[in-house]
Design a protein around this motif. Structure first.
Motif, PDB file in Angstrom:
ATOM      1  N   GLY A 327       0.816  -1.211   0.000  1.00 40.95           N
ATOM      2  CA  GLY A 327       0.000   0.000   0.000  1.00 40.95           C
ATOM      3  C   GLY A 327       0.847   1.257   0.000  1.00 40.95           C
ATOM      4  N   ARG A 328       1.969   1.246   0.772  1.00 41.04           N
ATOM      5  CA  ARG A 328       2.858   2.412   0.794  1.00 41.04           C
ATOM      6  C   ARG A 328       3.577   2.591  -0.550  1.00 41.04           C
ATOM      7  NH1 ARG A 328       0.737   5.573   3.049  1.00 41.04           N
ATOM      8  NH2 ARG A 328      -0.942   4.104   2.779  1.00 41.04           N
ATOM      9  N   VAL A 329       3.944   1.466  -1.180  1.00 34.92           N
ATOM     10  CA  VAL A 329       4.620   1.550  -2.482  1.00 34.92           C
ATOM     11  C   VAL A 329       3.675   2.135  -3.531  1.00 34.92           C
ATOM     12  CG1 VAL A 329       5.611   0.202  -4.381  1.00 34.92           C
ATOM     13  CG2 VAL A 329       6.258  -0.308  -2.019  1.00 34.92           C
ATOM     14  N   THR A 330       2.451   1.606  -3.586  1.00 37.18           N
ATOM     15  CA  THR A 330       1.494   2.123  -4.569  1.00 37.18           C
ATOM     16  C   THR A 330       1.087   3.558  -4.242  1.00 37.18           C
ATOM     17  OG1 THR A 330      -0.350   1.108  -3.322  1.00 37.18           O
ATOM     18  CG2 THR A 330       0.600  -0.159  -5.154  1.00 37.18           C
ATOM     19  N   ASN A 331       1.132   3.934  -2.950  1.00 34.80           N
ATOM     20  CA  ASN A 331       0.860   5.325  -2.569  1.00 34.80           C
ATOM     21  C   ASN A 331       1.883   6.263  -3.208  1.00 34.80           C
ATOM     22  OD1 ASN A 331       1.731   7.639  -0.500  1.00 34.80           O
ATOM     23  ND2 ASN A 331      -0.466   7.290  -0.272  1.00 34.80           N
ATOM     24  N   VAL A 332       3.156   5.874  -3.155  1.00 32.85           N
ATOM     25  CA  VAL A 332       4.214   6.695  -3.773  1.00 32.85           C
ATOM     26  C   VAL A 332       4.008   6.771  -5.285  1.00 32.85           C
ATOM     27  CG1 VAL A 332       6.700   6.836  -4.226  1.00 32.85           C
ATOM     28  CG2 VAL A 332       5.874   6.203  -1.945  1.00 32.85           C
ATOM     29  N   LEU A 333       3.641   5.641  -5.892  1.00 31.92           N
ATOM     30  CA  LEU A 333       3.394   5.632  -7.341  1.00 31.92           C
ATOM     31  C   LEU A 333       2.198   6.514  -7.691  1.00 31.92           C
ATOM     32  CD1 LEU A 333       3.973   1.839  -8.113  1.00 31.92           C
ATOM     33  CD2 LEU A 333       5.502   3.742  -8.642  1.00 31.92           C
ATOM     34  N   GLY A 334       1.188   6.517  -6.820  1.00 32.06           N
ATOM     35  CA  GLY A 334       0.028   7.376  -7.050  1.00 32.06           C
ATOM     36  C   GLY A 334       0.375   8.848  -6.920  1.00 32.06           C
ATOM     37  N   LEU A 335       1.191   9.187  -5.895  1.00 35.54           N
ATOM     38  CA  LEU A 335       1.589  10.578  -5.699  1.00 35.54           C
ATOM     39  C   LEU A 335       2.428  11.094  -6.865  1.00 35.54           C
ATOM     40  CD1 LEU A 335       2.490  10.603  -1.891  1.00 35.54           C
ATOM     41  CD2 LEU A 335       0.503  11.623  -2.971  1.00 35.54           C
ATOM     42  N   SER A 336       3.238  10.200  -7.438  1.00 31.62           N
ATOM     43  CA  SER A 336       4.046  10.597  -8.602  1.00 31.62           C
ATOM     44  C   SER A 336       3.256  10.506  -9.898  1.00 31.62           C
ATOM     45  CB  SER A 336       5.283   9.709  -8.695  1.00 31.62           C
ATOM     46  OG  SER A 336       4.923   8.362  -8.953  1.00 31.62           O
ATOM     47  N   SER A 338       2.378   7.919 -11.433  1.00 33.50           N
ATOM     48  CA  SER A 338       2.766   6.772 -12.254  1.00 33.50           C
ATOM     49  C   SER A 338       1.630   5.764 -12.346  1.00 33.50           C
ATOM     50  CB  SER A 338       4.009   6.099 -11.662  1.00 33.50           C
ATOM     51  OG  SER A 338       5.090   7.007 -11.611  1.00 33.50           O
ATOM     52  N   LEU A 339       0.740   5.792 -11.340  1.00 32.66           N
ATOM     53  CA  LEU A 339      -0.454   4.949 -11.328  1.00 32.66           C
ATOM     54  C   LEU A 339      -1.671   5.842 -11.114  1.00 32.66           C
ATOM     55  CD1 LEU A 339       0.347   1.819  -9.098  1.00 32.66           C
ATOM     56  CD2 LEU A 339      -0.129   1.821 -11.542  1.00 32.66           C
ATOM     57  N   PRO A 340      -2.829   5.489 -11.676  1.00 30.91           N
ATOM     58  CA  PRO A 340      -4.062   6.226 -11.350  1.00 30.91           C
ATOM     59  C   PRO A 340      -4.348   6.119  -9.851  1.00 30.91           C
ATOM     60  CG  PRO A 340      -4.391   4.799 -13.256  1.00 30.91           C
ATOM     61  CD  PRO A 340      -3.064   4.439 -12.689  1.00 30.91           C
ATOM     62  N   TYR A 341      -4.940   7.174  -9.295  1.00 28.34           N
ATOM     63  CA  TYR A 341      -5.184   7.206  -7.855  1.00 28.34           C
ATOM     64  C   TYR A 341      -6.020   6.007  -7.386  1.00 28.34           C
ATOM     65  CZ  TYR A 341      -3.799  12.089  -8.527  1.00 28.34           C
ATOM     66  OH  TYR A 341      -3.126  13.227  -8.863  1.00 28.34           O
ATOM     67  N   ILE A 342      -7.046   5.668  -8.154  1.00 33.02           N
ATOM     68  CA  ILE A 342      -7.938   4.566  -7.760  1.00 33.02           C
ATOM     69  C   ILE A 342      -7.169   3.253  -7.720  1.00 33.02           C
ATOM     70  CG2 ILE A 342      -9.944   3.202  -8.459  1.00 33.02           C
ATOM     71  CD1 ILE A 342     -11.196   5.744  -9.535  1.00 33.02           C
ATOM     72  N   LEU A 343      -6.355   3.006  -8.751  1.00 34.10           N
ATOM     73  CA  LEU A 343      -5.584   1.764  -8.798  1.00 34.10           C
ATOM     74  C   LEU A 343      -4.549   1.720  -7.682  1.00 34.10           C
ATOM     75  CD1 LEU A 343      -5.006  -0.872 -10.285  1.00 34.10           C
ATOM     76  CD2 LEU A 343      -3.442   0.381 -11.785  1.00 34.10           C
ATOM     77  N   ALA A 344      -3.906   2.848  -7.415  1.00 37.82           N
ATOM     78  CA  ALA A 344      -2.885   2.892  -6.367  1.00 37.82           C
ATOM     79  C   ALA A 344      -3.493   2.654  -4.986  1.00 37.82           C
ATOM     80  CB  ALA A 344      -2.175   4.245  -6.397  1.00 37.82           C
ATOM     81  N   ALA A 345      -4.688   3.180  -4.728  1.00 34.15           N
ATOM     82  CA  ALA A 345      -5.322   3.052  -3.415  1.00 34.15           C
ATOM     83  C   ALA A 345      -6.000   1.701  -3.224  1.00 34.15           C
ATOM     84  CB  ALA A 345      -6.336   4.178  -3.217  1.00 34.15           C
ATOM     85  N   TRP A 346      -6.681   1.226  -4.258  1.00 31.86           N
ATOM     86  CA  TRP A 346      -7.484   0.006  -4.139  1.00 31.86           C
ATOM     87  C   TRP A 346      -6.724  -1.255  -4.541  1.00 31.86           C
ATOM     88  CZ3 TRP A 346     -12.901  -0.061  -2.907  1.00 31.86           C
ATOM     89  CH2 TRP A 346     -13.452   1.208  -2.693  1.00 31.86           C
ATOM     90  N   GLY A 347      -5.689  -1.096  -5.361  1.00 31.27           N
ATOM     91  CA  GLY A 347      -5.012  -2.247  -5.958  1.00 31.27           C
ATOM     92  C   GLY A 347      -4.538  -3.317  -4.983  1.00 31.27           C
ATOM     93  N   PRO A 348      -3.704  -2.970  -3.961  1.00 25.70           N
ATOM     94  CA  PRO A 348      -3.180  -4.015  -3.067  1.00 25.70           C
ATOM     95  C   PRO A 348      -4.266  -4.866  -2.410  1.00 25.70           C
ATOM     96  CG  PRO A 348      -1.992  -1.968  -2.743  1.00 25.70           C
ATOM     97  CD  PRO A 348      -3.136  -1.645  -3.657  1.00 25.70           C
ATOM     98  N   SER A 349      -5.310  -4.227  -1.888  1.00 21.39           N
ATOM     99  CA  SER A 349      -6.374  -4.986  -1.216  1.00 21.39           C
ATOM    100  C   SER A 349      -7.162  -5.835  -2.195  1.00 21.39           C
ATOM    101  CB  SER A 349      -7.323  -4.024  -0.486  1.00 21.39           C
ATOM    102  OG  SER A 349      -6.641  -3.310   0.526  1.00 21.39           O
ATOM    103  N   LEU A 350      -7.424  -5.299  -3.394  1.00 24.95           N
ATOM    104  CA  LEU A 350      -8.198  -6.046  -4.382  1.00 24.95           C
ATOM    105  C   LEU A 350      -7.402  -7.189  -5.004  1.00 24.95           C
ATOM    106  CD1 LEU A 350     -10.178  -3.204  -6.197  1.00 24.95           C
ATOM    107  CD2 LEU A 350     -10.963  -4.767  -4.408  1.00 24.95           C
ATOM    108  N   VAL A 351      -6.084  -7.169  -4.841  1.00 27.08           N
ATOM    109  CA  VAL A 351      -5.266  -8.310  -5.257  1.00 27.08           C
ATOM    110  C   VAL A 351      -5.240  -9.364  -4.153  1.00 27.08           C
ATOM    111  CG1 VAL A 351      -2.900  -9.056  -5.751  1.00 27.08           C
ATOM    112  CG2 VAL A 351      -3.838  -7.044  -6.902  1.00 27.08           C
ATOM    113  N   VAL A 352      -5.090  -8.911  -2.909  1.00 28.04           N
ATOM    114  CA  VAL A 352      -4.953  -9.835  -1.775  1.00 28.04           C
ATOM    115  C   VAL A 352      -6.261 -10.583  -1.489  1.00 28.04           C
ATOM    116  CG1 VAL A 352      -4.634  -9.912   0.737  1.00 28.04           C
ATOM    117  CG2 VAL A 352      -3.040  -8.631  -0.693  1.00 28.04           C
ATOM    118  N   ILE A 353      -7.405  -9.897  -1.579  1.00 31.41           N
ATOM    119  CA  ILE A 353      -8.682 -10.523  -1.223  1.00 31.41           C
ATOM    120  C   ILE A 353      -8.993 -11.746  -2.090  1.00 31.41           C
ATOM    121  CG2 ILE A 353     -11.195 -10.165  -1.242  1.00 31.41           C
ATOM    122  CD1 ILE A 353     -10.716  -7.409  -0.057  1.00 31.41           C
TER     123      ILE A 353
END
Length: 366
Positions: A327-336, A338-353
């Motif tokens: 989540g912290r890694v995708t947060n950095v990618l979202g802030l830069s 490099s990833l859409p905000y929705i994908l950066a915020a939701w991605g890790p949990s939606l992969v793990v579930i």
């Protein structure tokens, strides 16, 4: 599912959850107070009571941070208790599946996540603002003469000779310039008396210079009012100074984010930090569910061997930290961006579930 069993399972998990929350919050509060005492030792005349109040005011923000780990640890304790006892075997013997067993607590943590972002978050944002104000009042941090809302901006600057108070009805960024609309500038004497008032339809702030074309100037000392084609004032106000005060999403209520993000976009300011934080808040209930499912995957299978139990506990905790780290890694990618905000915020949990659901299906099928 039998309603009595539903209540029985939920009651036990809720008790373990809040006991874990209380214990972790107490530990975090203790370490926060120790850190605040260390910082206060470098300054004079700071009362111990003020330190305690600062620690309490900081606690709601810390609860928001540790809540996913509370869901994980409470899940580990709860599932180990039932997998090591005969209760789970009895429940399975009457036809209950693993899904019947975890559904009540999944529903609980999801609703708790919704409660956190819609009701508890505004309270935590309010206490975070109170924390900053008390820090400034007792001298543990420098004063920030800045106030904003969707309706405008206030800035204040003081030196030995005078104080400047600036109000702008609208602010927008154009390159390295800040354009201010509907400007009111108040020049105050050291004793607080009004020296001069300047009104303007717009102003340009750049490189420490505030320029007001067609400025309407009111001098209360001579009771004169006149228009000046161009009025330039040297000031410490700057684009960087304005931007640094926008980077405080933790002090903002969940309900204010949509309006304020729109305000930043219309003004030309960067929205990345606030948009990312807002999307993380929206994904918060899903993250709590993901943490709980990680606990279920590693600790729900029955075992009586002490070594295996310890391995499962460690694996569950590590799994939770891996999710948090992702989540912290995708947060950095979202802030830069490099990833859409929705994908950066939701991605890790939606992969793990889905991975956890697959593992639980394998467990259920044997």
């Amino acid at each position: 599912m039998n309603l009595i069993l539903f209540k029985y399972i939920l009651k036990h998990y809720v008790f373990i959850f809040f006991a874990t929350l209380f214990a972790l919050t107490a530990v975090v509060l203790l370490f926060d107070i120790i850190e605040l005492l260390r910082m206060a030792a470098k300054r004079e005349n700071i009362a111990f009571w003020d330190i305690l109040v600062l620690g309490v005011l900081k606690s709601p923000q810390m609860i928001h941070i540790i809540l996913p780990f509370v869901a994980l640890i409470a899940g580990v304790i709860f599932f180990l208790k039932y997998s090591a006892s005969s209760e789970l075997i009895i429940m399975r013997s009457i036809g209950m599946s693993v899904w019947n067993f975890i559904t009540p607590i999944v529903a609980f943590v999801f609703l708790l996540g919704v409660f956190n972002i819609t009701i508890f978050n505004p309270f935590a944002a309010m206490t975070a603002k109170q924390f900053e104000r008390l820090e400034e009042r007792i001298g543990m941090t420098n004063s920030h003469p800045f106030s904003w809302s969707e309706k405008g901006l206030w800035l204040r600057e003081a030196d030995d000779n005078q104080t400047l108070v600036l109000r702008a009805g609208r602010v927008r960024q154009e390159g390295k310039e800040v354009i201010l609309d509907r400007v009111s500038l108040f020049e105050l004497l050291p004793n607080g008396a009004l020296k001069r008032q300047i009104e303007g339809n717009n102003a340009i702030l750049m490189k420490g210079q505030l320029t007001l074309p067609n400025a309407f100037i009111i001098d209360p000392l001579t009771e004169e009012a006149f228009t000046k084609p161009v009025e330039s004032i040297k000031t410490g106000f700057s684009l960087e100074r304005i931007l640094e005060r926008f980077d405080e999403p933790r002090t903002m209520s969940f309900w204010r984010f949509p309006k304020f993000i729109r305000f930043l976009r219309e003004s030309g300011f960067a929205v990345a930090e606030h948009a990312m934080y807002f999307n993380e808040l929206l994904a918060y209930p899903i993250m709590l569910v993901a943490m709980l499912l990680i606990a279920a995957v590693f600790t729900l299978p029955p075992t009586t061997r002490q070594g295996k139990m310890l391995t499962r506990i460690v694996s569950a905790v590590l799994g939770g930290f891996v999710l948090y780290f992702l989540g912290r890694v995708t947060n950095v990618l979202g802030l830069s961006q490099s990833l859409p905000y929705i994908l950066a915020a939701w991605g890790p949990s939606l992969v793990v579930i889905p991975l956890c659901i697959t593992a639980l299906l394998h467990l259920e099928d044997g």
